[in-house]
Enzyme design. Structure first.
Site, short mmCIF file in Angstrom:
data_model
loop_
_atom_site.label_atom_id
_atom_site.label_comp_id
_atom_site.label_asym_id
_atom_site.label_seq_id
_atom_site.Cartn_x
_atom_site.Cartn_y
_atom_site.Cartn_z
N ASN A 1 64.05 41.25 32.11
CA ASN A 1 63.17 41.86 31.10
C ASN A 1 63.99 42.78 30.21
OD1 ASN A 1 63.09 44.66 32.18
ND2 ASN A 1 62.27 43.60 33.97
N PHE B 1 56.18 55.04 36.78
CA PHE B 1 56.07 54.90 35.33
C PHE B 1 55.06 53.80 35.03
CE2 PHE B 1 59.19 57.32 32.84
CZ PHE B 1 59.72 58.05 33.88
N ASP C 1 56.70 45.87 45.96
CA ASP C 1 56.49 46.97 45.01
C ASP C 1 57.21 48.19 45.58
OD1 ASP C 1 55.40 49.25 43.63
OD2 ASP C 1 53.95 47.85 42.78
N ILE C 2 58.29 48.56 44.94
CA ILE C 2 59.15 49.61 45.49
C ILE C 2 58.41 50.95 45.49
CG2 ILE C 2 61.33 50.85 45.14
CD1 ILE C 2 62.29 48.11 43.82
N ASP D 1 57.97 41.60 38.67
CA ASP D 1 56.85 41.46 39.60
C ASP D 1 57.02 40.24 40.50
OD1 ASP D 1 55.28 43.70 38.81
OD2 ASP D 1 54.92 42.66 36.91
N LYS E 1 48.86 52.56 43.54
CA LYS E 1 50.23 52.64 44.09
C LYS E 1 50.37 53.76 45.11
CE LYS E 1 52.34 50.02 40.64
NZ LYS E 1 53.45 49.09 40.65
O1 C5P Z 1 52.67 47.69 38.21
P1 C5P Z 1 53.64 48.14 37.19
O2 C5P Z 1 54.87 47.26 37.12
O3 C5P Z 1 53.07 48.37 35.83
O4 C5P Z 1 54.10 49.57 37.71
C1 C5P Z 1 55.14 50.26 37.14
C2 C5P Z 1 55.68 51.25 38.12
O5 C5P Z 1 55.85 50.66 39.39
C3 C5P Z 1 57.06 51.73 37.71
O6 C5P Z 1 57.22 53.02 38.21
C4 C5P Z 1 57.97 50.75 38.42
O7 C5P Z 1 59.25 51.30 38.64
C5 C5P Z 1 57.23 50.54 39.71
N1 C5P Z 1 57.41 49.22 40.31
C6 C5P Z 1 58.13 49.09 41.45
N2 C5P Z 1 58.27 47.87 42.04
C7 C5P Z 1 57.68 46.79 41.52
C8 C5P Z 1 56.92 46.90 40.34
C9 C5P Z 1 56.82 48.14 39.77
O8 C5P Z 1 58.70 50.08 41.93
N3 C5P Z 1 57.82 45.62 42.10
#
Ligand code: C5P
Length: 401
Positions: free
Chosen positions: A211, A326, A307-308, A279, A344
């Site tokens: 991305n 973020f 999702d970290i 994602d 989250k």
């Molecule tokens: O769900 P979304 O991608 O919009 O969420 C964004 C936030 O979640 C950011 O803080 C991003 O670093 C974190 N994130 C994450 N791991 C993922 C997807 C998003 O840590 N797989």
């Protein structure tokens, strides 16, 4: 902020030497004392007179100068500083430093000094990428030389690539961080974990899904936390940015590697997830390159990435006290951010509008909302650097409370 600090600035012979004059000025504005050593090459680009006028001190150029040695021997010159900064650090001077050569004043001072040394390389990108230079850089790092840059961009020689000397302002900031000059360290003793940049999810050995995240905001946050005294672990996907000074950087490619690196970095007082994590990843990465053989088009099937942010926020053990995410949205920013906060399980969301035309993605400015349990703050438009500094201060305030 550099009041009373003494910088010995070694200027080597490259076109970036003219920007060392700006650096002298910027250091003087921060009230540092600057004394310059110039190589013969440097004097082909800028004059000792200019460096003397800007630094307000005499400039040293010769190893075998009877007057210089009588007034200030090269050993004393190398020791009467808090930090020795080499800017620009040319390929030639770095090669000498790595080899321990001392055939002119600059290299002799660098060999004789008992003070920390920071080098800001600048050269043609091919020279930078040359295995010999990379070997020398690795050697210098192993010897404890702090490296800043080079940056990527248009080079004076007309080529494009990594090789530009870091901006004088960035060098001043790195010097300040290095010298720990500021006594204002509200994050001292804290560990901040920051994710930054995109992730690359492989399709086959040569292709990946990525991305447009530049990593600018995440890297700026890592640097801002370090400036406030935190120990910082920056887990970064592939970016085209210099490593921020004073942070420990772990370079990863995929989301799963990013999660593993984050978990390995715990415990942390605060986790700031600024990375644009993919994602989805391709469910089964092909072991060999997919072939365009005229047959059926390949179909990719996806698997969801961890999702970290949510994983760190949901931990029972070693959950960072403050977990910050973020949200990049293209409308209804605050509504989505509130939902994301709940989904989250994090403590704060820094939400921004990345609609076309805002220039946020890849740009230098950002307009953000800070969404927390107590409500929403609407921050004015500011640079990503200022967003980072403001956020780092807020984090310090929260952890102190
Ligand atoms: O769900 P979304 O991608 O919009 O969420 C964004 C936030 O979640 C950011 O803080 C991003 O670093 C974190 N994130 C994450 N791991 C993922 C997807 C998003 O840590 N797989």
């Amino acid at each position: 902020m550099l009041q009373g600090k003494r910088i010995l600035l070694v200027i080597a012979g490259g076109i970036a030497a003219y920007r060392s004059l700006e650096l002298i000025r910027a250091l003087r504005e921060q009230r540092a004392a600057v004394r310059c050593v110039m190589t013969h090459g440097a004097q082909q680009f800028v004059t000792p007179m200019a460096a003397a006028a800007l630094s307000g001190d005499r400039v040293f150029t010769e190893l075998f100068s009877l007057t210089d040695e009588a007034e200030m021997g090269h050993i004393r010159l190398s020791r009467e500083a808090d930090l020795v900064v080499v800017a620009p650090a040319t390929a030639d001077l770095m090669a000498k430093m790595a080899a321990g050569l001392a055939d002119d004043l600059a290299s002799t001072v660098l060999l004789a000094t008992d003070k920390p040394v920071m080098a800001c390389p600048a050269m043609n990108t091919m020279m930078w990428n040359h295995p010999a230079t990379q070997r020398n850089v690795a050697r210098l790092k192993a010897d404890g030389v702090a490296m800043l840059g080079p940056d990527a961009g248009d080079l004076a020689c007309g080529e494009v690539g990594r090789g530009r000397m870091s901006q004088p302002a960035a060098i001043v900031a790195a010097i300040a961080a290095f010298l720990d000059a500021s006594t204002d360290k509200p994050l001292a003793g804290r560990h901040a974990l920051v994710t930054s940049g995109p992730t690359h999810e492989p399709i086959d050995p040569v292709r990946f899904i990525a991305n447009r995240s530049s990593g600018k905001q995440g890297h700026a946050i890592a640097a801002a936390c370090a400036r406030l005294g935190a120990r910082v672990t920056l887990v970064s996907g592939p970016v085209n940015l210099p490593d921020p000074a004073g942070v420990e950087i772990v370079k990863v490619e995929t989301a799963r590697e990013m999660l593993a690196a984050c978990e390995a970095a715990l415990p942390a007082d605060v986790a700031i997830c600024a990375a644009a994590v993919a994602d989805w990843r391709v469910a089964s990465e092909a072991a060999t390159k997919l072939k365009k053989d005229g047959g059926a088009l390949p179909t990719l099937s996806f698997a969801e990435n961890p999702d970290i942010l949510a994983t760190l926020a949901a931990r029972n053990d070693r959950r960072p006290r403050l977990v910050i995410g973020f949200a990049a949205e293209t409308g209804d920013v605050v509504t989505y951010a509130r939902a994301k906060l709940a989904r989250k399980g994090c403590d704060w969301i820094v939400a921004n509008d990345v609609s076309t035309g805002t220039g946020t993605f890849g740009g230098d400015d950002n307009t953000v909302f800070l969404v927390g349990p107590e409500g929403v703050e609407d921050w004015p438009r500011m640079s990503k650097q200022e967003v980072a500094d403001t956020l780092a201060r807020r984090i310090a305030g929260h952890l102190a409370a």
